[in-house]
Scaffold this active site. Structure first.
Site, PDB file in Angstrom:
ATOM      1  N   CYS A  25       0.025   3.599   0.583  1.00 17.75           N
ATOM      2  CA  CYS A  25      -1.211   4.247   0.167  1.00 17.75           C
ATOM      3  C   CYS A  25      -1.011   5.199  -1.004  1.00 17.75           C
ATOM      4  CB  CYS A  25      -1.852   4.966   1.341  1.00 17.75           C
ATOM      5  SG  CYS A  25      -0.761   6.149   2.125  1.00 17.75           S
TER       6      CYS A  25
ATOM      7  N   HIS B 193      -1.963   9.430   5.288  1.00 16.07           N
ATOM      8  CA  HIS B 193      -2.663   8.571   4.334  1.00 16.07           C
ATOM      9  C   HIS B 193      -2.946   9.376   3.076  1.00 16.07           C
ATOM     10  CE1 HIS B 193      -4.847   5.085   3.156  1.00 16.07           C
ATOM     11  NE2 HIS B 193      -6.029   5.689   3.130  1.00 16.07           N
TER      12      HIS B 193
ATOM     13  N   ASP C 124     -11.386   5.186  -1.435  1.00 18.81           N
ATOM     14  CA  ASP C 124     -10.066   4.914  -0.885  1.00 18.81           C
ATOM     15  C   ASP C 124      -9.542   3.625  -1.495  1.00 18.81           C
ATOM     16  OD1 ASP C 124      -7.793   4.457   0.524  1.00 18.81           O
ATOM     17  OD2 ASP C 124      -8.670   4.920   2.488  1.00 18.81           O
TER      18      ASP C 124
END
Lengths: 667, 313
Positions: free
Chosen positions: A424, A468, A484
């Site tokens: 991520c 994350h 995201d």
């Protein structure tokens, strides 16, 4: 117990067992050389005990003590503080064992051992540590019992001490519930340079979160007031990073500037989420909150980029209640400085992504009719650029992996056009870089995403592997919008959890694996117990105490009333116990009670009755020590022996008891 | 002739006096062996050859007026050599049972651990049952029936050590040990023991022994004392020093021996001291130390450890 009686071999074994049981749990905190030295000392002491050799002389022990203290001082540069202090006590305990001569030394060791049991709790207050401490306390107490009488078999001693400790439980409960609590720690422990906790840090470079994903340690637990929101809404906001040096993202500012959130939040709204969050200590100041939260909890504040910061680093487990409303817009009137810092990029590097970003700007500007100059920032075009960026990232067919390959100097270019494999942080980093290159303000937000409901107690457990990173993009008129980039390429990461997004065959934490369902069930149970312990026992602070006592109808208790109550209840318990003991004694044979008085009388003359000694044998021995009273003693013992061991009738017994009392007075 | 309590008691004291005049310097051991007999138990004497094991048993048998048989155990001995055998008599055409040496009131089984386990067990079964069965016919042994077995220390060559289960059948085990210097000088200077032994006349009648045994059974053991005996048994079971604790049979034997000792001391009730006195003889052959090589917890040491660990109730 006579304080100058020599220590027997059995007592030595007991004391060694005590030392091992209290030092072993502390070994983790001590440096290896110290553990080795203490182990060596204990082994030598064991050999001396086994062979019954003489103890080292005092002229050797005194320098040894100084050397031990000096080494601890040299290692830690101080003797003050949690770990150095305990290291010093451990050294002294092991050296004291080399000096066990009389019962007084044994007592010193036992008291030191009790303190070291307590010291364990400075490092760990979990259930396993508690159980271990109970074991150590039982062994230490048995040693204390053995120090006065070492003849009973070890198991009998342990059992007796365990029963004694069980009898102490009512007192323990009363003290636990009623002892006045102070907000904050009882004493200020110096902060340790040596302690390290895992969790998010204030910087993010490629691979740092992927590394965190290997840990299944609990980051925090959440109890929702209502239903659990869907996974895709569970964005737990942590540090916000805006500074980029071409490789690492860093948190810009950490000073609290706002007491209140800069947006309107309707916490009566239907989709308002109320929850209580228990944060494990992570050594930093962030408080994790679900986006977007209302006012910060007590002792905490906000930064201008909306990080929730506690006033001190979180070093103890922290619990706070919070309300969040998802999809709340904020930052429409963001300051120019803030926007400027959200556009800053290093002067050079990553030419290819810059080139692509420039084309987005040109196209978008031409679409909104603002000319094709790449430099002019046109708010209306920003939304178009964002759309172009999302499409671009989707087209690149980037892959999600826990083991991303190493990147070169141009990290973003390498990732997007070269390896195409990342976790991520790669996605977030590349996405913010591209947007900034195209002139759209953007920043990285780190935190946790998702979590897992423990079916046993209904808590949502968020672990380190749920860490994350995502991005926030500023659009004129809409403010900061959460994008995201991981979800763009890998929607399953958000909809489900990160495990389902990782290709099969990659190393993932044992407990996170979906195929080991029984292991997860065990883990869930254990975790629920640990959580209950945290909430009920460790979390029993001043506020909980007040609440609990109010439920009991004690009203608003102050410390005076509480102390009085404490003393009162303990007094009543003691009274009950004393009554019980007296009642037990009442049940004793009256002849035996008179005998005990006789034994006490002779003890004052320096003649000690051994509890195994028969009456006539004792009378024989006592008569030799006290010849002037020999006949009276013999007469008394004869009467007692007849009364206790011969056949008697009830009438005869009364007069015989009176005669026995007279015989005792005659001595 | 009826035996009154005082008569039985006097007779036993006479036995003790006479025995002490012949076996010098061992009053305690003599008293313990008589205790064993009065408690209707069998006696095991373990010691080196030549310290007077055989003499002790012969003296006891003679003074009590009991029929005495001695069996020297050897490794080639068969059970029939002890129990007896049926022999076919050609003249009358029937089998006739020839009783073995076990059909006697006092049997001295000398060096019992020289015989094979099979032969040992034949004797030990007779001891327990007080009867033997030969070819389907059960024959009662005489009353009283008292076995004194002697045994060499087990580390000697050519011995079959008795297993624990059989050792448990002996109520007491004694060690005679060497006489003290004064007694040994008297022994060397005195008359020949054998002729003295032959000249010995019984000090009591069989009725006296029977009466004494009955009286011993009537000695009072108070609740406190029974609790004490039970605590001792419980302690040996809980303590880590021994492979296994005392059996209930051993606890019964301990109480019985303590009764007999108390009676010989002229009391009608048992004191803890009596229990403590007979305890070494009770536990010496029953408790086996966990670490046998270190000899901790064996014999006297075991008794001392037990006594000093169990508080009087």
């Amino acid at each position: 117990m006579r304080i100058n009686r020599p220590v027997t071999q059995r007592q030595c074994w007991w004391l060694l067992a005590t030392a091992v049981s209290v030092l072993a749990p502390l070994a983790r905190q001590l440096p290896l050389w110290l553990v080795a030295a203490i182990t060596g000392t204990l082994l030598i002491r064991g050999l001396l005990t086994y062979r019954q050799w003489r103890l080292p002389p005092r002229w050797l022990l005194v320098p040894l003590t100084f050397i031990g203290t000096g080494l601890v001082l040299w290692h830690y540069r101080t003797l003050v503080g949690r770990v150095p202090g305990i290291a010093l006590l451990a050294v002294l305990l092991s050296l004291k064992l080399l000096e066990l001569r009389v019962a007084r030394d044994a007592l010193t060791v036992v008291l030191l051992a009790y303190f070291l049991v307590l010291a364990q709790f400075m490092f760990d207050q979990g259930i396993p540590a508690g159980l271990l401490a109970v074991l150590s306390v039982v062994i230490t107490t048995a040693t204390l019992a053995a120090a006065s009488d070492d003849r009973p078999p070890p198991l009998a001693l342990v059992r007796r001490c365990a029963i004694m400790l069980l009898q102490g439980i009512p007192f323990m409960l009363v003290l636990f519930i009623l002892f006045p609590r102070i907000d904050g720690p009882l004493w200020g422990l110096p902060q340790d340079r040596h302690s390290a906790t895992s969790g998010l840090s204030d910087s993010m470079s490629p691979g740092s979160i992927a590394q965190l994903a290997q840990s299944d340690a609990v980051a925090f637990r959440v109890k929702f007031d209502g239903p659990v929101p869907p996974q895709s809404q569970l964005y737990w906001r942590g540090p916000v990073m805006s500074d980029y040096d071409g490789r690492t993202w860093r948190v810009t500012q950490r000073n609290i500037v706002r007491p209140q959130v800069p947006y309107l939040i309707d916490n009566t709204a239907r989709d308002a989420i109320r929850y209580e969050l228990t944060l494990e200590p992570h050594g930093q100041r962030w408080l994790m909150v679900l986006e977007m939260p209302d006012a910060p909890p007590a002792n905490a504040g906000l930064t201008s980029d909306l990080q929730f910061l506690s006033n001190q680093a979180v070093r103890t487990r922290l619990r706070y209640t919070q309300t969040s409303v998802p999809d709340t817009a904020f930052g429409q009137d963001e300051t120019p400085q803030e926007l400027a810092s959200a556009l800053t990029l290093p002067r050079s590097g990553n030419p290819r992504i810059r080139e692509v970003a420039a084309t987005w700007r040109v196209q978008a500007n031409s679409q909104v009719g603002a000319g094709d100059t790449a430099i002019t920032a046109t708010p209306a075009a920003d939304a178009l650029i964002l759309k172009a960026a999302e499409e671009f990232f989707l087209r690149q067919l980037l892959a999600y992996t826990l083991t991303p390959p190493l990147l070169g100097e141009n990290a973003v270019d390498d990732f997007v056009f070269g390896t195409k494999k990342g976790f991520c942080e790669h996605f977030a980093s590349a996405f913010v870089f591209a947007l900034r290159a195209a002139g759209v303000p953007a920043r990285v937000v780190a935190g946790y995403q998702g979590g897992e409901i423990n079916p046993v107690d209904g808590f949502l457990v968020v672990r380190q592997y749920d860490a994350h990173a995502w991005t926030e993009v500023w659009l004129s008129g809409r403010g900061w919008v959460r994008i995201d980039p991981t979800a763009i390429t890998m929607p399953r990461r958000i909809a489900d959890n990160f495990i389902s997004a990782v290709p099969s065959g990659e190393p993932i934490p044992l407990f996170a694996r979906a195929d080991l369902s029984w292991l997860r069930a065990v883990r869930n149970r254990f975790d629920a117990v640990a959580n209950g312990w945290n909430q009920m026992v460790l979390g029993y602070n001043a506020a909980k105490q007040r609440e609990f006592l109010q439920n009991l109808g004690i009203g608003e208790p102050d410390w005076r009333r509480m102390t009085a109550l404490l003393a009162g209840i303990c007094g009543v318990l003691m009274l009950l116990l004393t009554t019980w003991i007296l009642w037990q004694r009442q049940k004793l044979d009256p002849a035996l009670r008179i005998w005990q008085n006789f034994a006490r009388k002779l003890e004052r003359r320096g003649i000690q009755w051994q509890p195994w000694e028969g009456p006539l044998d004792f009378a024989q021995r006592a008569g030799e020590h006290w010849p002037e009273r020999r006949e009276q003693i013999h007469a008394f013992a004869q009467r007692y022996a007849r009364l206790r061991y011969a056949r008697t009738t009830d009438e005869g017994k009364t007069s015989a008891l009176n005669a026995l009392r007279r015989a005792l007075r005659a001595i | 002739m009826s035996a009154t309590p005082s008569r039985a008691s006097d007779a036993m004291q006479a036995v003790l006096t006479a025995a002490n005049s012949l076996i010098l310097g061992k009053p305690r051991e003599i008293r313990l062996s008589l205790t064993c007999l009065l408690a209707r138990g069998h006696l095991l004497i373990e010691d080196l050859p030549g310290v007077g094991k055989t003499t002790l048993s012969q003296v006891l048998a003679k003074l009590l007026g009991l029929a005495f048989q001695r069996v020297q155990f050897t490794s080639d001995m068969l059970p029939a050599d002890i129990i007896g055998v049926s022999v076919f008599e050609r003249d009358r055409g029937v089998f006739r049972f020839h009783p073995g040496p076990v059909f006697s009131q006092v049997v001295l089984a000398d060096e019992i651990n020289r015989a094979t386990p099979k032969t040992q067990s034949a004797l030990l079964e007779a001891m327990e049952e007080r009867q033997v069965t030969v070819e389907g016919e059960t024959r009662l042994l005489p009353e009283p029936f008292f076995v004194i077995a002697t045994q060499n220390p087990t580390h000697q060559i050519g011995t079959f050590p008795l297993p624990e289960s059989q050792l448990d059948r002996f109520l007491l085990r004694l060690r005679l040990g060497y006489p003290d210097p004064a007694a040994e000088r008297a022994l060397l200077a005195g008359e020949d023991r054998r002729s003295l032994l032959n000249a010995l006349t019984p000090s009591c009648q069989p009725e006296d022994l029977r009466a004494a045994q009955a009286l011993v059974r009537g000695v009072h053991a108070s609740a406190a004392l029974i609790e004490y005996v039970q605590s001792i048994a419980a302690f040996t079971r809980a303590a880590p020093d021994w492979q296994s604790g005392l059996s209930p049979r051993a606890a019964l034997g301990l109480l019985m021996a303590a009764r007999a000792w108390a009676w010989l001391e002229g009391r009608d009730h048992v004191l803890p001291e009596d229990v403590q006195t007979v305890l070494p003889g009770i536990v010496g052959h029953r408790l086996r130390a966990v670490d046998e090589s270190r000899e901790v917890g064996a014999g006297e040491t075991a008794a001392t450890r037990i006594i000093e660990s169990v508080a009087l109730p």
